[in-house]
Design an enzyme around this catalytic site. Structure first.
Site, short mmCIF file in Angstrom:
data_model
loop_
_atom_site.label_atom_id
_atom_site.label_comp_id
_atom_site.label_asym_id
_atom_site.label_seq_id
_atom_site.Cartn_x
_atom_site.Cartn_y
_atom_site.Cartn_z
N CYS A 2 0.86 -1.17 0.00
CA CYS A 2 0.00 0.00 0.00
C CYS A 2 0.90 1.23 0.00
O CYS A 2 1.90 1.28 0.71
CB CYS A 2 -0.94 0.10 1.19
SG CYS A 2 -2.17 -1.20 1.26
N ARG A 27 4.10 -0.42 -4.73
CA ARG A 27 3.80 -0.97 -3.41
C ARG A 27 2.48 -1.75 -3.39
O ARG A 27 2.14 -2.37 -2.40
CB ARG A 27 3.72 0.16 -2.37
CG ARG A 27 4.98 0.97 -2.28
CD ARG A 27 4.82 2.09 -1.29
NE ARG A 27 4.66 1.59 0.04
CZ ARG A 27 5.65 1.28 0.86
NH1 ARG A 27 6.90 1.44 0.47
NH2 ARG A 27 5.42 0.82 2.07
N TRP A 74 -2.56 -2.74 -1.75
CA TRP A 74 -2.28 -4.16 -1.89
C TRP A 74 -3.18 -4.84 -0.86
O TRP A 74 -3.01 -4.64 0.34
CB TRP A 74 -0.80 -4.46 -1.61
CG TRP A 74 -0.44 -5.88 -1.89
CD1 TRP A 74 -0.10 -6.43 -3.09
CD2 TRP A 74 -0.35 -6.95 -0.94
NE1 TRP A 74 0.18 -7.77 -2.95
CE2 TRP A 74 0.02 -8.11 -1.64
CE3 TRP A 74 -0.58 -7.05 0.44
CZ2 TRP A 74 0.20 -9.36 -1.01
CZ3 TRP A 74 -0.42 -8.27 1.06
CH2 TRP A 74 -0.03 -9.41 0.34
N ASN A 100 -1.68 2.14 5.54
CA ASN A 100 -0.80 1.05 5.08
C ASN A 100 -0.44 0.24 6.32
O ASN A 100 0.13 0.78 7.27
CB ASN A 100 0.46 1.65 4.44
CG ASN A 100 1.55 0.59 4.23
OD1 ASN A 100 1.25 -0.57 4.04
ND2 ASN A 100 2.79 1.02 4.26
N GLY A 101 -0.79 -1.05 6.32
CA GLY A 101 -0.48 -1.89 7.48
C GLY A 101 -1.65 -2.81 7.78
O GLY A 101 -2.51 -3.03 6.93
N GLU A 487 17.09 -18.01 -7.82
CA GLU A 487 16.74 -16.64 -8.20
C GLU A 487 16.19 -16.59 -9.63
O GLU A 487 15.21 -15.89 -9.91
CB GLU A 487 17.97 -15.73 -8.04
CG GLU A 487 17.81 -14.29 -8.47
CD GLU A 487 16.69 -13.52 -7.75
OE1 GLU A 487 16.14 -14.02 -6.76
OE2 GLU A 487 16.36 -12.42 -8.22
N LYS A 491 12.45 -15.29 -10.63
CA LYS A 491 12.20 -14.21 -11.60
C LYS A 491 11.15 -14.66 -12.62
O LYS A 491 10.25 -13.92 -12.95
CB LYS A 491 13.48 -13.83 -12.37
CG LYS A 491 14.52 -13.01 -11.66
CD LYS A 491 14.15 -11.60 -11.31
CE LYS A 491 13.42 -11.50 -10.04
NZ LYS A 491 14.03 -11.40 -8.81
N GLU A 494 7.61 -14.96 -10.97
CA GLU A 494 7.09 -13.65 -10.55
C GLU A 494 6.47 -12.87 -11.70
O GLU A 494 5.39 -12.30 -11.54
CB GLU A 494 8.24 -12.76 -10.03
CG GLU A 494 8.58 -12.91 -8.58
CD GLU A 494 9.74 -11.98 -8.20
OE1 GLU A 494 9.60 -11.31 -7.18
OE2 GLU A 494 10.76 -11.91 -8.92
N HIS A 510 16.71 -36.78 -7.52
CA HIS A 510 15.89 -37.21 -6.38
C HIS A 510 14.45 -36.72 -6.50
O HIS A 510 13.77 -36.56 -5.50
CB HIS A 510 16.51 -36.73 -5.07
CG HIS A 510 17.88 -37.28 -4.85
ND1 HIS A 510 18.11 -38.62 -4.58
CD2 HIS A 510 19.10 -36.71 -4.90
CE1 HIS A 510 19.41 -38.82 -4.46
NE2 HIS A 510 20.03 -37.67 -4.66
N LYS A 609 6.13 -4.64 -4.04
CA LYS A 609 7.58 -4.52 -3.88
C LYS A 609 7.98 -4.51 -2.42
O LYS A 609 9.01 -5.05 -2.03
CB LYS A 609 8.04 -3.22 -4.54
CG LYS A 609 9.52 -2.96 -4.44
CD LYS A 609 10.15 -3.08 -5.78
CE LYS A 609 11.64 -3.17 -5.74
NZ LYS A 609 12.14 -4.48 -6.15
C1 G6P Z 1 8.86 -8.76 -2.11
C2 G6P Z 1 9.46 -8.33 -3.43
C3 G6P Z 1 10.73 -9.12 -3.71
C4 G6P Z 1 11.70 -8.97 -2.56
C5 G6P Z 1 11.07 -9.35 -1.22
C6 G6P Z 1 11.95 -8.97 -0.05
O1 G6P Z 1 8.38 -10.06 -2.21
O2 G6P Z 1 8.52 -8.52 -4.48
O3 G6P Z 1 11.32 -8.63 -4.90
O4 G6P Z 1 12.81 -9.76 -2.78
O5 G6P Z 1 9.83 -8.66 -1.05
O6 G6P Z 1 12.04 -7.57 -0.02
P1 G6P Z 1 13.22 -6.74 0.65
O7 G6P Z 1 12.84 -5.32 0.41
O8 G6P Z 1 13.22 -7.09 2.11
O9 G6P Z 1 14.49 -7.13 0.00
#
Ligand code: G6P
Length: 614
Positions: A2, A27, A74, A100-101, A487, A491, A494, A510, A609
């Site tokens: 948010c 956000r 969000w 936000n929260g 990673e 990606k 996501e 396995h 994010k």
């Molecule tokens: C969210 C974002 C990710 C990020 C994660 C941790 O899920 O979409 O891209 O890696 O949060 O965020 P931070 O700000 O703690 O690295």
């Protein structure tokens, strides 16, 4: 998650709110809304969808008001729809609030308020809060400022809120606990409120970061007043922002993600600059130098993080154990905090977070702090909650990362963690000068190597075109490349919504090997190094089951080239630095697949994010 904005000044609020919300849309983008006062009326406009949808709801006649608030959501409590969009209003429509929260005890408060006749129009915890403020104000006959403070003392949970009152077009009330909030102070008695500094930077560099449990009033006549939850007056600490406006704009790229992928040579260089001294052979990191004894004697390092930052933590585990010979445990912050972990006062806890706001990581930091550990932060956002909660740390100088999928923050994190590992190894006297000097020189050559690997963009795009319709993908890596496999898979899922899994290459037999057929792309990081030959065997195992191999190899490689369906060459570097180079084609691959599938790479569905809720 948010994003919230507020404005009180001498100019029309509309453009400021819309622009601010667009900057904060990373956000959360389930719904958008705004409230402002015009001709003595409190007007609320809101809808499911993005900021652009809100603009359509407002229509051609823009509000002229000079005071207002805005929100991009969000969803936590209640599905994304018009009714659940913020702002939410008090029962009599006189107060509007954005939040936000999460208000954890909202159900109990809601029941009490309903018993007293309050009627709710949404499923949100936020609406409960604005009704509570109204209830307190009416019952106690106090000002809005005081009513907000009193109401918040009954609330458990996390909040950053802005409150606007129809009967007073000269003030906004703001409060914060565990969710970020910054107040910008303009030159002409104008105030800008936002979840982070990106909506503010264009107007002023003077900001106050509100602390937890503080309630503030911004007022045209009296300026900024801050009290804590116990009503003790607090002196605002005004800081200067260092953010540049260009850093938060797309700069000619189609998306923030593509821009951020291409910024990596610079962000890596910025994260090294001033720390590595090739002449003296020393690495300077104040967070390590100032606590030298703790680092020298630490028996164990715990790393806490979430998402991509957790993957950077896995690379750091290998680095710290390899270079500094300290046992390391890498924990998901969310698991760590809820399982009564064993934390010794001699432990060092490294918290990694791009945003510096991730609720679980912040809570893990607080827990470890209570148990006496030294807390070291690796954050990207200067002044963020985690960077302030830690004892010491090192910033990643990646610049603002706006695309939801993390790219340049990951490589900057690994670069900073690399320097931490080398510096600690030096202090503990467990690494030779010759090895440090060689690795430092290799580190310094990374920006050029990353520049070179970005030139594989067209090749990567052509491979993406072949696999854009796949339903599953497997990523394999070993040693330093295992976290990169995780990673790469993250990606892809996501931003393209393709199911993908990362696995240690040898573990494939396995379980995941059962999934392999001619439709399954298997992306393998098969660069030269300690486990090269073993990975080559794994590639053969995949080929024997007709899997499609996309291999990331060291330039000049011949062996893998003869077996793989596609190869992407990356420049030769030390095994320990391969993650920083090999992750780049994986970022580009995901980007192109997602674009070809028509996905919004900067704002993938359901994600946000900055995850400021548990
Ligand atoms: C969210 C974002 C990710 C990020 C994660 C941790 O899920 O979409 O891209 O890696 O949060 O965020 P931070 O700000 O703690 O690295």
């Amino acid at each position: 998650m948010c994003g919230i904005v507020g404005y009180l000044g001498n100019e029309p609020v509309y453009e400021k709110v819309i622009k601010g919300l667009s900057r904060l849309e990373y956000r959360g983008y389930d719904s958008a809304g705004m409230a402002y006062i015009e001709n003595g009326d409190l007007i609320v406009k809101k809808c499911k969808g993005k900021v652009v949808d809100l603009e359509n709801v407002v229509g051609a006649v823009k509000p002229l008001s000079h005071i207002g608030i805005g929100h991009t959501r969000w969803a936590t409590h209640g599905v994304p729809n018009d009714a659940n969009a913020h702002p939410h209003c008090s029962g009599d429509g006189s107060i509007a609030l954005i939040h936000n929260g999460i208000i954890e005890n909202y159900a109990t408060i809601k029941q009490e308020l309903m018993n007293r006749g309050h009627v709710f129009l949404s499923d949100t915890d936020t609406e409960v809060l604005v009704h509570l403020i109204e209830d307190v104000r009416n019952a106690e006959g106090v000002s809005l400022f005081e009513a907000v403070r009193l109401a918040l003392s009954e609330v458990h949970g996390a909040y950053a809120i802005v409150v606007i009152d129809k009967s007073n077009a000269d003030q906004l009330i703001v409060a914060k606990k565990s969710s970020p909030l910054v107040i910008g102070i303009g030159a002409h008695d104008d105030f800008y409120i936002a979840s982070d500094a990106t909506p503010i930077i264009e107007y002023t560099k003077n900001v106050v970061y509100l602390n937890d449990d503080e309630v503030a009033r911004v007022d045209r006549k009296t300026g900024l007043t801050i009290v804590n939850i116990d009503n003790q007056s607090q002196t605002p600490y005004i800081q200067a922002l260092e953010l540049r406006l260009e850093a938060i704009e797309k700069g000619g790229y189609d998306s923030f993600m593509l821009k951020e992928i291409h910024e990596q040579p610079r962000s890596i260089e910025d994260s090294i600059r001033g720390r590595v001294n090739l002449k003296t052979g020393l690495i300077k990191m104040s967070g390590i130098d100032e606590h030298e004894e703790r680092w020298k004697t630490a028996q164990r390092i715990l790393i806490v993080a979430c998402g991509t930052s957790w993957h950077a933590g896995l690379v750091a585990e290998y680095l710290l154990e390899d270079f500094a010979r300290i046992p390391v445990e890498v924990e998901y912050a969310s698991e760590f905090r809820y399982r009564n972990p064993i934390i010794y006062p001699t432990d060092i806890v490294i918290a990694i977070s791009q945003s510096g706001e991730t609720a679980d990581t912040l809570a893990a930091v607080e827990l470890a702090k209570e148990r006496g550990a030294l807390i070291f932060g690796v954050c990207n956002v200067v002044g963020s909650s985690i960077s302030r909660a830690t004892h010491c740390g090192a910033y990643t100088h990646a610049g603002p990362e706006i695309g939801v999928a993390s790219t340049k923050a990951f490589t900057a994190q690994v670069v900073v963690l690399y320097q931490i590992a080398l510096s600690v190894a030096q202090k503990r006297g467990v690494i030779s000068n010759e090895r440090t000097t060689r690795l430092m020189a290799e580190l310094g050559s990374l920006p050029l190597k990353v520049e070179q690997v970005l030139k594989t963009n067209a090749l990567t795009e052509s491979i993406a075109a072949i696999y854009q319709h796949c339903s599953n993908a497997l990523y394999l890596g070993r040693g330093y490349s295992f976290p990169v496999a995780l990673e790469g898979a993250l990606k892809l899922k996501e931003i393209s919504y393709i199911h993908a899994e990362g696995y240690p290459a040898a573990e494939m037999k396995h379980g995941p090997i059962a999934l392999i057929d001619e439709n399954m792309p298997v992306i393998v990081i098969a660069t030269e190094g300690a486990s090269y030959e073993k990975v080559v065997s794994n590639i053969q195992e995949v080929k024997a089951r007709k899997g499609q191999i996309i291999a990331i190899v060291t330039e000049g490689d011949k062996t893998v080239k003869g077996m793989a369906d596609h190869v992407i060459e990356i420049p030769r570097t030390d095994d320990s630095l391969v993650p920083i180079v090999s992750v780049i084609p994986l970022q580009l691959f995901s980007y192109h697949v997602a674009i070809m599938r028509g996905c919004n790479v900067d704002q993938p569905r359901n994600l946000a994010k900055s995850v400021t809720v548990e």
